[in-house]
Design a protein around this motif. Structure first.
Motif, PDB file in Angstrom:
ATOM      1  N   GLY A  39     135.746  95.549  67.227  1.00  0.00           N
ATOM      2  CA  GLY A  39     134.310  95.712  67.370  1.00  0.00           C
ATOM      3  C   GLY A  39     133.955  97.102  67.855  1.00  0.00           C
ATOM      4  N   PRO A  40     132.696  97.321  68.252  1.00  0.00           N
ATOM      5  CA  PRO A  40     132.278  98.624  68.761  1.00  0.00           C
ATOM      6  C   PRO A  40     133.171  99.064  69.923  1.00  0.00           C
ATOM      7  CG  PRO A  40     130.373  97.202  68.429  1.00  0.00           C
ATOM      8  CD  PRO A  40     131.579  96.339  68.233  1.00  0.00           C
ATOM      9  N   THR A  41     133.439 100.353  69.994  1.00  0.00           N
ATOM     10  CA  THR A  41     134.370 100.875  70.991  1.00  0.00           C
ATOM     11  C   THR A  41     133.671 101.148  72.315  1.00  0.00           C
ATOM     12  OG1 THR A  41     135.726 101.894  69.262  1.00  0.00           O
ATOM     13  CG2 THR A  41     135.996 102.729  71.507  1.00  0.00           C
ATOM     14  N   GLN A  71     120.766 109.369  75.622  1.00  0.00           N
ATOM     15  CA  GLN A  71     121.333 108.039  75.390  1.00  0.00           C
ATOM     16  C   GLN A  71     120.815 107.059  76.457  1.00  0.00           C
ATOM     17  OE1 GLN A  71     123.050 110.847  75.509  1.00  0.00           O
ATOM     18  NE2 GLN A  71     124.456 111.002  73.773  1.00  0.00           N
ATOM     19  N   PRO A  72     120.684 105.776  76.104  1.00  0.00           N
ATOM     20  CA  PRO A  72     120.389 104.772  77.138  1.00  0.00           C
ATOM     21  C   PRO A  72     121.458 104.832  78.223  1.00  0.00           C
ATOM     22  CG  PRO A  72     120.206 103.816  74.941  1.00  0.00           C
ATOM     23  CD  PRO A  72     120.815 105.171  74.761  1.00  0.00           C
ATOM     24  N   ALA A  73     121.032 104.817  79.484  1.00  0.00           N
ATOM     25  CA  ALA A  73     121.979 105.000  80.585  1.00  0.00           C
ATOM     26  C   ALA A  73     121.630 104.081  81.747  1.00  0.00           C
ATOM     27  CB  ALA A  73     121.973 106.450  81.057  1.00  0.00           C
ATOM     28  N   GLU A  74     122.649 103.446  82.289  1.00  0.00           N
ATOM     29  CA  GLU A  74     122.497 102.654  83.506  1.00  0.00           C
ATOM     30  C   GLU A  74     123.391 103.259  84.578  1.00  0.00           C
ATOM     31  OE1 GLU A  74     123.014  98.453  82.850  1.00  0.00           O
ATOM     32  OE2 GLU A  74     120.954  98.286  82.132  1.00  0.00           O
ATOM     33  N   VAL A  75     122.803 103.485  85.759  1.00  0.00           N
ATOM     34  CA  VAL A  75     123.509 104.103  86.881  1.00  0.00           C
ATOM     35  C   VAL A  75     123.609 103.081  88.011  1.00  0.00           C
ATOM     36  CG1 VAL A  75     123.490 105.974  88.572  1.00  0.00           C
ATOM     37  CG2 VAL A  75     122.602 106.371  86.248  1.00  0.00           C
ATOM     38  N   TYR A  76     124.826 102.790  88.450  1.00  0.00           N
ATOM     39  CA  TYR A  76     125.068 101.879  89.561  1.00  0.00           C
ATOM     40  C   TYR A  76     125.663 102.676  90.721  1.00  0.00           C
ATOM     41  CZ  TYR A  76     124.593  98.176  86.059  1.00  0.00           C
ATOM     42  OH  TYR A  76     124.127  97.352  85.071  1.00  0.00           O
ATOM     43  N   ALA A 130     125.663  92.599  78.932  1.00  0.00           N
ATOM     44  CA  ALA A 130     124.291  92.447  78.457  1.00  0.00           C
ATOM     45  C   ALA A 130     123.742  93.777  77.928  1.00  0.00           C
ATOM     46  CB  ALA A 130     123.405  91.915  79.584  1.00  0.00           C
ATOM     47  N   PHE A 131     124.050  94.858  78.618  1.00  0.00           N
ATOM     48  CA  PHE A 131     123.614  96.192  78.201  1.00  0.00           C
ATOM     49  C   PHE A 131     124.243  96.575  76.870  1.00  0.00           C
ATOM     50  CE2 PHE A 131     124.291 100.928  78.782  1.00  0.00           C
ATOM     51  CZ  PHE A 131     122.965 101.292  78.606  1.00  0.00           C
ATOM     52  N   LEU A 132     125.532  96.345  76.734  1.00  0.00           N
ATOM     53  CA  LEU A 132     126.209  96.665  75.484  1.00  0.00           C
ATOM     54  C   LEU A 132     125.683  95.817  74.332  1.00  0.00           C
ATOM     55  CD1 LEU A 132     129.890  96.936  76.772  1.00  0.00           C
ATOM     56  CD2 LEU A 132     128.359  98.828  76.170  1.00  0.00           C
ATOM     57  N   ASP A 133     125.489  94.532  74.593  1.00  0.00           N
ATOM     58  CA  ASP A 133     124.974  93.658  73.536  1.00  0.00           C
ATOM     59  C   ASP A 133     123.612  94.109  73.040  1.00  0.00           C
ATOM     60  OD1 ASP A 133     127.246  92.106  73.725  1.00  0.00           O
ATOM     61  OD2 ASP A 133     126.297  90.481  74.862  1.00  0.00           O
ATOM     62  N   GLU A 134     122.809  94.641  73.956  1.00  0.00           N
ATOM     63  CA  GLU A 134     121.467  95.076  73.571  1.00  0.00           C
ATOM     64  C   GLU A 134     121.510  96.228  72.561  1.00  0.00           C
ATOM     65  OE1 GLU A 134     117.424  96.972  75.640  1.00  0.00           O
ATOM     66  OE2 GLU A 134     119.103  96.270  76.892  1.00  0.00           O
ATOM     67  N   TYR A 135     122.450  97.139  72.751  1.00  0.00           N
ATOM     68  CA  TYR A 135     122.463  98.335  71.917  1.00  0.00           C
ATOM     69  C   TYR A 135     123.513  98.324  70.816  1.00  0.00           C
ATOM     70  CZ  TYR A 135     119.165 100.291  75.186  1.00  0.00           C
ATOM     71  OH  TYR A 135     118.044 100.501  75.951  1.00  0.00           O
ATOM     72  N   ALA A 136     124.522  97.473  70.935  1.00  0.00           N
ATOM     73  CA  ALA A 136     125.558  97.442  69.898  1.00  0.00           C
ATOM     74  C   ALA A 136     125.023  96.942  68.576  1.00  0.00           C
ATOM     75  CB  ALA A 136     126.714  96.555  70.360  1.00  0.00           C
ATOM     76  N   ALA A 137     123.962  96.138  68.626  1.00  0.00           N
ATOM     77  CA  ALA A 137     123.412  95.578  67.403  1.00  0.00           C
ATOM     78  C   ALA A 137     122.583  96.590  66.630  1.00  0.00           C
ATOM     79  CB  ALA A 137     122.559  94.357  67.715  1.00  0.00           C
ATOM     80  N   GLU A 138     122.181  97.694  67.273  1.00  0.00           N
ATOM     81  CA  GLU A 138     121.341  98.683  66.604  1.00  0.00           C
ATOM     82  C   GLU A 138     122.144  99.563  65.665  1.00  0.00           C
ATOM     83  OE1 GLU A 138     119.131 100.936  69.389  1.00  0.00           O
ATOM     84  OE2 GLU A 138     118.132  99.206  70.279  1.00  0.00           O
TER      85      GLU A 138
END
Length: 256
Positions: free
Chosen positions: A19-21, A195-200, A248-256
């Motif tokens: 799948g997506p890397t 790019q979409p980015a999440e910072v923790y 959840a974050f990956l699933d949101e953007y992997a489909a695009e």
């Protein structure tokens, strides 16, 4: 396992799943064990790619200075070798800096997930950073990485982490070279990292101040910030919750 070469430096990486890397970028000194919790949640619907930064694990440890730009070029060599056209980057600390540099300089980055990362090495507490080195002794080197509560609640796991560190982590001159790369880093213009980015960030991280992580998220055009209990490896302390958010974050953007 696989190996490629950049400027005569042998770079080791491993992949699992289809799948997506999703590429995991290690923090300063740490080996691939750092991503064991994330790896199990990702590999399957995604391809998980874990690599040893130069100076770490099975990659070469050349003498001399490293830089974040050099490490980003190493990543480009690995992705080109593996034939990856698009990748989601997950980086911690030094690895987060590499992800920022890579996303600005190269064209394969799809999303960024950044743990305990600052945009400027001047924001890093250098003494706290140095305390993470395995050369300080296994116990002391964990003080800044994990909260006392985590270490007291999971002593067997902490013992295993010590063993993994002794087998894989960077020490001596290699750790110092990675530390210099981290403290010398100055991010490219963040408004150009689109790019979409999440910072923790760990609320008790002694290495990366809360303000630095929040500022990074605010300056990224598509960035958001999320506090996590714990210290510099807070994403390991609360791996289940963090990986759920990552999937959840990956699933949101992997489909695009």
């Amino acid at each position: 396992m696989a190996t490629t070469t950049k400027d005569g430096v042998s770079l080791h990486y491993e992949t699992t799943g289809d799948g997506p890397t999703v590429v995991f970028l290690n923090d300063i000194g740490y080996g691939a064990w750092l991503w064991g919790w994330h790896h199990d949640a990702i590999a399957g619907p995604y391809e998980a790619l874990v690599w040893d930064l130069r100076g770490t694990g099975d990659s070469d440890a050349p003498s001399g200075a490293y830089s974040v730009q050099t490490l980003a070029a190493d990543l480009e060599a690995i992705l080109a070798d593996h034939g990856v056209r698009s990748a989601h980057l997950v980086g911690a600390g030094l690895g987060g800096m590499v992800a920022l540099q890579y996303a600005h300089e190269y064209n394969r980055a799809r999303t960024l997930t950044l743990y305990n990362t600052a945009a400027d090495g001047g924001d890093i507490d250098a003494d706290a950073l140095d305390s993470l080195a395995l050369d300080n002794g296994p116990e002391r080197s964990l003080d800044g990485a994990f909260s006392p509560q985590f270490r007291e609640a999971a002593p067997d796991l902490v013992d295993r982490i010590v063993g993994w560190r002794e087998a894989e982590d960077a020490t001596g001159d290699a750790f110092a070279a990675q530390a210099a790369a981290m403290t010398d880093f100055s991010a490219p213009p963040l408004y150009e990292v689109t790019q979409p980015a999440e910072v923790y960030y760990g609320v008790d991280d002694p290495v990366v101040p809360t303000a630095a992580a929040e500022s990074l998220a605010a300056d990224l055009p598509r960035g958001s910030a999320e506090a996590v209990e714990g210290r510099h490896l807070s994403f390991v302390e609360y791996a289940t919750a963090v990986t759920d958010r990552l999937v959840a974050f990956l699933d949101e953007y992997a489909a695009e």
